[in-house]
Design a protein around this motif. Sequence first.
Motif: not given
Length: 143
Positions: A1-3, A78-80, A135-138
């Motif tokens: 679960m994310n913050a 990690e997310v799109e 390049a990336f997302a988190f």
Amino acid sequence: MNADPTRVVAVARFWLGTPYHDQASLRGVGCDCLGLARGVWREVVGPEPFPIPPYSRDWGETGPREVLAEGARRMMIEVEAAVAGPGALLLFRMKPRAIAKHVGIVTGSGSFIHAYERLGVIEEPLTNAWRRRIAFAFLFPQR
């Protein structure tokens, strides 16, 4: 679960105005882009899970490994990049074919906070020029 993204953004905004200082992570005293992310982590999630080794400031650095992304994958979600909303940590590739070496935190649909040399921690528009570099997302995990 994310913050809670609202909390992540609020904590990141407390860092606004912090001077730029390479490899530091002290709110109000000095930080670089990774130091900002580390500081937000400490306030939102808790103690850092592992020490961060020294790193190069070279945004043109190339290589076979995305060291920053690999580290983030060890402790974040990690997310799109296309669906990364407020509270997401973005990793930017500052030069074509270089590895991702810059980070920022999304604060709204068109803005983000990051630490930038000579400017310190600022909030600015997430322009198309910045979006092309993502390049990336988190997401930050829950405590």
